[in-house]
Design an enzyme around this catalytic site. Structure first.
Site, PDB file in Angstrom:
ATOM      1  N   ASN A 189      -0.264-103.522 -12.562  1.00 33.22           N
ATOM      2  CA  ASN A 189       1.008-104.225 -12.751  1.00 33.22           C
ATOM      3  C   ASN A 189       0.700-105.673 -13.125  1.00 33.22           C
ATOM      4  O   ASN A 189       0.311-106.462 -12.273  1.00 33.22           O
ATOM      5  CB  ASN A 189       1.810-104.143 -11.438  1.00 33.22           C
ATOM      6  CG  ASN A 189       3.054-104.998 -11.458  1.00 33.22           C
ATOM      7  OD1 ASN A 189       3.484-105.479 -12.497  1.00 33.22           O
ATOM      8  ND2 ASN A 189       3.643-105.184 -10.278  1.00 33.22           N
ATOM      9  N   LYS A 229       2.666-107.990 -13.993  1.00 35.38           N
ATOM     10  CA  LYS A 229       3.722-108.954 -13.615  1.00 35.38           C
ATOM     11  C   LYS A 229       4.011-109.890 -14.796  1.00 35.38           C
ATOM     12  O   LYS A 229       3.856-109.492 -15.952  1.00 35.38           O
ATOM     13  CB  LYS A 229       3.327-109.701 -12.343  1.00 35.38           C
ATOM     14  CG  LYS A 229       2.906-108.720 -11.232  1.00 35.38           C
ATOM     15  CD  LYS A 229       2.785-109.327  -9.872  1.00 35.38           C
ATOM     16  CE  LYS A 229       2.351-108.243  -8.895  1.00 35.38           C
ATOM     17  NZ  LYS A 229       2.290-108.731  -7.505  1.00 35.38           N
ATOM     18  N   HIS A 251       9.834-102.565  -6.890  1.00 44.17           N
ATOM     19  CA  HIS A 251       8.748-103.459  -6.487  1.00 44.17           C
ATOM     20  C   HIS A 251       9.297-104.530  -5.546  1.00 44.17           C
ATOM     21  O   HIS A 251      10.419-105.004  -5.710  1.00 44.17           O
ATOM     22  CB  HIS A 251       8.099-104.103  -7.715  1.00 44.17           C
ATOM     23  CG  HIS A 251       6.855-104.844  -7.367  1.00 44.17           C
ATOM     24  ND1 HIS A 251       6.878-106.129  -6.876  1.00 44.17           N
ATOM     25  CD2 HIS A 251       5.555-104.463  -7.374  1.00 44.17           C
ATOM     26  CE1 HIS A 251       5.640-106.507  -6.616  1.00 44.17           C
ATOM     27  NE2 HIS A 251       4.817-105.521  -6.918  1.00 44.17           N
ATOM     28  N   GLU A 305       8.825-107.597  -5.300  1.00 47.31           N
ATOM     29  CA  GLU A 305       9.293-108.852  -5.922  1.00 47.31           C
ATOM     30  C   GLU A 305      10.695-108.681  -6.494  1.00 47.31           C
ATOM     31  O   GLU A 305      11.503-109.604  -6.476  1.00 47.31           O
ATOM     32  CB  GLU A 305       8.279-109.306  -6.985  1.00 47.31           C
ATOM     33  CG  GLU A 305       7.034-109.884  -6.324  1.00 47.31           C
ATOM     34  CD  GLU A 305       5.741-109.667  -7.071  1.00 47.31           C
ATOM     35  OE1 GLU A 305       5.761-109.373  -8.281  1.00 47.31           O
ATOM     36  OE2 GLU A 305       4.670-109.780  -6.421  1.00 47.31           O
ATOM     37  N   GLU A 351       3.515-100.322  -0.609  1.00 49.05           N
ATOM     38  CA  GLU A 351       3.039-101.697  -0.763  1.00 49.05           C
ATOM     39  C   GLU A 351       3.624-102.564   0.345  1.00 49.05           C
ATOM     40  O   GLU A 351       4.746-103.060   0.219  1.00 49.05           O
ATOM     41  CB  GLU A 351       3.484-102.252  -2.116  1.00 49.05           C
ATOM     42  CG  GLU A 351       2.929-101.486  -3.291  1.00 49.05           C
ATOM     43  CD  GLU A 351       2.837-102.369  -4.529  1.00 49.05           C
ATOM     44  OE1 GLU A 351       1.731-102.492  -5.062  1.00 49.05           O
ATOM     45  OE2 GLU A 351       3.845-102.946  -4.932  1.00 49.05           O
ATOM     46  N   GLY A 353      -0.388-109.893  -3.117  1.00 46.62           N
ATOM     47  CA  GLY A 353      -0.753-111.207  -3.649  1.00 46.62           C
ATOM     48  C   GLY A 353      -1.240-112.182  -2.580  1.00 46.62           C
ATOM     49  O   GLY A 353      -1.353-113.378  -2.833  1.00 46.62           O
ATOM     50  N   SER A 389      -3.198-106.395  -2.633  1.00 43.28           N
ATOM     51  CA  SER A 389      -4.516-107.018  -2.610  1.00 43.28           C
ATOM     52  C   SER A 389      -5.661-106.006  -2.724  1.00 43.28           C
ATOM     53  O   SER A 389      -6.694-106.145  -2.071  1.00 43.28           O
ATOM     54  CB  SER A 389      -4.677-107.902  -1.366  1.00 43.28           C
ATOM     55  OG  SER A 389      -3.704-108.940  -1.380  1.00 43.28           O
TER      56      SER A 389
HETATM   57  P1  PGA Z   1      -1.609-107.575  -5.713  1.00 45.83           P
HETATM   58  O1  PGA Z   1      -0.185-106.979  -6.189  1.00 45.83           O
HETATM   59  O2  PGA Z   1      -2.633-106.539  -6.071  1.00 45.83           O
HETATM   60  O3  PGA Z   1      -1.765-108.834  -6.525  1.00 45.83           O
HETATM   61  O4  PGA Z   1      -1.515-107.820  -4.268  1.00 45.83           O
HETATM   62  C1  PGA Z   1       0.137-105.653  -5.981  1.00 45.83           C
HETATM   63  C2  PGA Z   1       1.493-105.363  -6.554  1.00 45.83           C
HETATM   64  O5  PGA Z   1       2.344-106.257  -6.502  1.00 45.83           O
HETATM   65  O6  PGA Z   1       1.771-104.258  -7.052  1.00 45.83           O
END
Ligand code: PGA
Length: 264
Positions: free
Chosen positions: A16, A18, A101, A103, A174, A180, A217
């Site tokens: 992803n 983003k 997601h 976010e 997640e 992140g 992460s």
């Molecule tokens: P990250 O993000 O690997 O940067 O923690 C995972 C995601 O948001 O799908």
């Protein structure tokens, strides 16, 4: 794009991106990803670039087996919805969508039933859909992790008129506190919730469960131990998916885990 690869692969690694990269940078990254993940026969690899990049990257992926996904989608086919992209616009040339997601849920205020509408609309247009679920750190500390993911899943199921084919969707667990942050769930923590999710889905759809990925992460250093857990079927990777070589190491770890599962 190589649909057959999806049918036979046993683990999935999706990147992803983003809101990162210009179109030119994205095309270059897609090319580098294809090189980094080449000849991994047992892993279903997908990348999810920004909407602006999808059409250009589609031709980069042609014949490589790497599939193309959108990071979000709206649930209507067309109309006065400024700034939105519909599954009808993606159908036929894009392979999958990501919905729910964290976010989208936490920054843009998306609610569970809206995620459900996006899920149903994606399936209706023949797009495979990754449904992301997960608890915040407060919810975990309060012992509400299972309740939260149950509610997120049930709201999606409530929008369904017919049960989806199990290979038409994928769940990504997640935990919000791991996205992140560099704070990965331990393999045991991830396995516990992923196993719970599979059980919850099986109780609703008697013919089994889709693949369940872990996200939050994931790195080249921790991927193998996560994939060593029996129920974790791959990863949804954010930050590291912008670094082709390291992303390739995660895909290689998934390939090794897929082969090891065959031997069990
Ligand atoms: P990250 O993000 O690997 O940067 O923690 C995972 C995601 O948001 O799908």
């Amino acid at each position: 794009m190589a649909e057959s690869r999806h049918a036979t692969a046993s683990l999935m690694v999706a990147g992803n991106w983003k809101m990162n990269t210009t179109v030119d940078e994205g095309v270059a990254l897609a090319r580098a990803v294809c090189v980094a993940v080449a000849a991994k026969e047992r892993v279903d690899v997908a990348i999810l670039p920004p909407f602006t990049h999808l059409w250009a990257i589609r031709s980069v992926l042609e014949g490589t087996g790497v599939r193309l996904g959108a990071q979000d989608v709206y649930w209507k086919d067309s109309g006065a919805f400024t700034g939105e992209i519909s599954p009808a616009m993606l159908a036929g040339w894009c392979d999958l969508t990501l919905v729910g997601h964290s976010e989208r849920r936490h920054i843009f205020g998306e609610r569970n039933h809206e995620v459900g509408k996006k899920f149903v609309a994606s399936l209706a247009h023949g797009l495979q859909v990754i449904l992301a679920v997960g608890e915040t750190s407060d919810e975990r500390d309060d012992g509400r992790t299972f309740d939260v993911v149950n509610r997120q899943l049930d709201a999606v199921f409530a929008e369904l008129e017919i049960p989806p084919a199990m290979d038409a969707w994928v769940i990504a667990y997640e935990p919000v506190w791991a996205i992140g942050t560099g704070r990965t769930a331990t393999p045991e923590q991830a396995q516990e919730v992923v196993a719970h999710i599979k059980q919850h889905v099986r109780a609703r759809f008697l013919d089994g469960s889709p693949r369940v990925l872990y996200g939050g992460s994931v790195t080249a250093a921790n991927a193998a131990s996560l994939f060593g857990e029996a129920d974790i079927d791959g990863a949804l990777v954010g930050g590291v998916s912008l670094r082709a070589e390291e992303f390739g190491v995660i895909v290689a770890a998934a390939e090794t885990a897929a082969c090891a599962r065959d031997l069990d």
